[in-house]
Design a protein around this motif. Sequence first.
Motif, mmCIF file in Angstrom:
data_model
loop_
_atom_site.group_PDB
_atom_site.id
_atom_site.type_symbol
_atom_site.label_atom_id
_atom_site.label_comp_id
_atom_site.label_asym_id
_atom_site.label_seq_id
_atom_site.Cartn_x
_atom_site.Cartn_y
_atom_site.Cartn_z
ATOM 1 N N PHE A 257 7.187 -6.210 1.821
ATOM 2 C CA PHE A 257 7.980 -5.647 0.811
ATOM 3 C C PHE A 257 9.340 -5.408 1.074
ATOM 4 O O PHE A 257 10.046 -4.574 0.588
ATOM 5 C CB PHE A 257 7.226 -4.745 -0.081
ATOM 6 C CG PHE A 257 6.010 -5.058 -0.628
ATOM 7 C CD1 PHE A 257 5.734 -6.018 -1.182
ATOM 8 C CD2 PHE A 257 5.027 -3.864 -0.651
ATOM 9 C CE1 PHE A 257 4.508 -6.584 -1.972
ATOM 10 C CE2 PHE A 257 3.589 -4.154 -1.459
ATOM 11 C CZ PHE A 257 3.545 -5.592 -1.730
ATOM 12 N N ARG B 209 6.505 -4.092 -14.477
ATOM 13 C CA ARG B 209 5.533 -2.689 -14.169
ATOM 14 C C ARG B 209 4.792 -2.413 -15.280
ATOM 15 O O ARG B 209 3.402 -1.808 -15.256
ATOM 16 C CB ARG B 209 6.667 -1.611 -13.599
ATOM 17 C CG ARG B 209 6.969 -1.872 -12.251
ATOM 18 C CD ARG B 209 7.669 -1.047 -11.619
ATOM 19 N NE ARG B 209 9.142 -0.744 -12.122
ATOM 20 C CZ ARG B 209 10.023 0.316 -12.484
ATOM 21 N NH1 ARG B 209 9.589 1.300 -11.905
ATOM 22 N NH2 ARG B 209 11.189 -0.028 -13.099
ATOM 23 N N ASN C 95 10.372 -4.326 -3.965
ATOM 24 C CA ASN C 95 9.547 -5.057 -4.976
ATOM 25 C C ASN C 95 9.720 -4.562 -6.407
ATOM 26 O O ASN C 95 9.686 -3.192 -6.476
ATOM 27 C CB ASN C 95 8.082 -4.850 -4.510
ATOM 28 C CG ASN C 95 7.194 -5.802 -5.255
ATOM 29 O OD1 ASN C 95 7.441 -5.926 -6.521
ATOM 30 N ND2 ASN C 95 5.879 -6.376 -4.675
ATOM 31 N N ARG D 242 10.551 2.208 -6.884
ATOM 32 C CA ARG D 242 11.284 1.986 -5.821
ATOM 33 C C ARG D 242 11.029 3.352 -4.716
ATOM 34 O O ARG D 242 11.240 3.182 -3.515
ATOM 35 C CB ARG D 242 12.865 2.249 -6.313
ATOM 36 C CG ARG D 242 13.973 2.137 -5.170
ATOM 37 C CD ARG D 242 15.329 2.218 -5.439
ATOM 38 N NE ARG D 242 15.633 1.046 -6.199
ATOM 39 C CZ ARG D 242 16.597 0.591 -6.988
ATOM 40 N NH1 ARG D 242 17.255 1.493 -7.377
ATOM 41 N NH2 ARG D 242 16.893 -0.703 -7.644
ATOM 42 N N SER E 24 11.909 -5.824 -14.391
ATOM 43 C CA SER E 24 11.208 -5.162 -13.501
ATOM 44 C C SER E 24 10.435 -3.906 -14.365
ATOM 45 O O SER E 24 9.247 -3.946 -14.087
ATOM 46 C CB SER E 24 12.102 -4.197 -12.393
ATOM 47 O OG SER E 24 11.419 -3.125 -11.897
ATOM 48 N N LEU F 249 7.027 -2.451 -8.184
ATOM 49 C CA LEU F 249 6.375 -1.335 -7.637
ATOM 50 C C LEU F 249 7.630 -0.045 -7.593
ATOM 51 O O LEU F 249 8.955 -0.521 -7.862
ATOM 52 C CB LEU F 249 6.227 -1.371 -6.017
ATOM 53 C CG LEU F 249 4.940 -1.908 -5.766
ATOM 54 C CD1 LEU F 249 4.797 -2.176 -4.458
ATOM 55 C CD2 LEU F 249 3.682 -1.557 -6.387
ATOM 56 N N HIS G 95 3.818 -2.270 3.881
ATOM 57 C CA HIS G 95 5.433 -2.115 3.818
ATOM 58 C C HIS G 95 6.120 -3.469 4.379
ATOM 59 O O HIS G 95 7.105 -3.786 3.619
ATOM 60 C CB HIS G 95 5.753 -0.814 4.461
ATOM 61 C CG HIS G 95 7.147 -0.268 4.233
ATOM 62 N ND1 HIS G 95 7.975 0.545 4.744
ATOM 63 C CD2 HIS G 95 8.091 -0.794 3.275
ATOM 64 C CE1 HIS G 95 9.101 0.695 4.257
ATOM 65 N NE2 HIS G 95 9.433 -0.456 3.547
#
Length: 227
Positions: free
Chosen positions: A212, A46, A216, A221, A42, A219, A209
């Motif tokens: 997801f 990102r 996701n 949290r 994650s 992105l 929204h």
Amino acid sequence: MHIEPGLVDGAKIGLSYVTAAAAGGYALKLAYEAARERGVLSLAGRTLATTALVFSFFEVLPHYPVGVSEVHLILGSTLFLMFGAAPAALGLAFGLLVQGLFFAPFDLPQYGMNVTTLLVPLFGVAAVARRIVAPGTPYVELKYGQALALSTTYQAGIVGWVAFWAVYGQGFASENIASVATFGGAYMLVIIVEPLVDLAVLAAAKALHGAFKGGNPLLERRLYDAA
């Protein structure tokens, strides 16, 4: 907000290595915490996204030389809201580095100053967000005043650091101070634009929204979750 070559030179540039190391160390601390919270993949995803965006902000979006530096639309608060503090910080550092290595090698000696100028205000944004965004409020529910406060924190931080480097390197000569003031006045105009971009991006995220549900990993949290 690129620091112009020659603005700080000689032995004085050594300070930028210290400030960049401190900012980078704190960014790595945030990255470690983010990896523990949501996993390395994650964080990596990102960071890749923010790096690509930062590079495009510097290379694609309009930017103009003004006074002691350049005026860029960096969207630091947008990156923070969408991806989180650690990926935004790493993306700013890596995006700036990629630009320097492949498109602007003349900026590499100023990398320490530039990365400090980008990262420290971002950490300020994170601190302000903790104060003005109530627990239980996802970022997609932010109001204009909150977005303005975050953007102002980031842009004011950038102007402050550029002013510091200019005075540190060139002193308080009237021409230098006038150049700093010209840059600061031009850069603060970004505050008019960035909160509107933040709200537009958050509105788009809110509209998506449903796509997801369950979160996701690419992105932040807090974007949707009332943490």
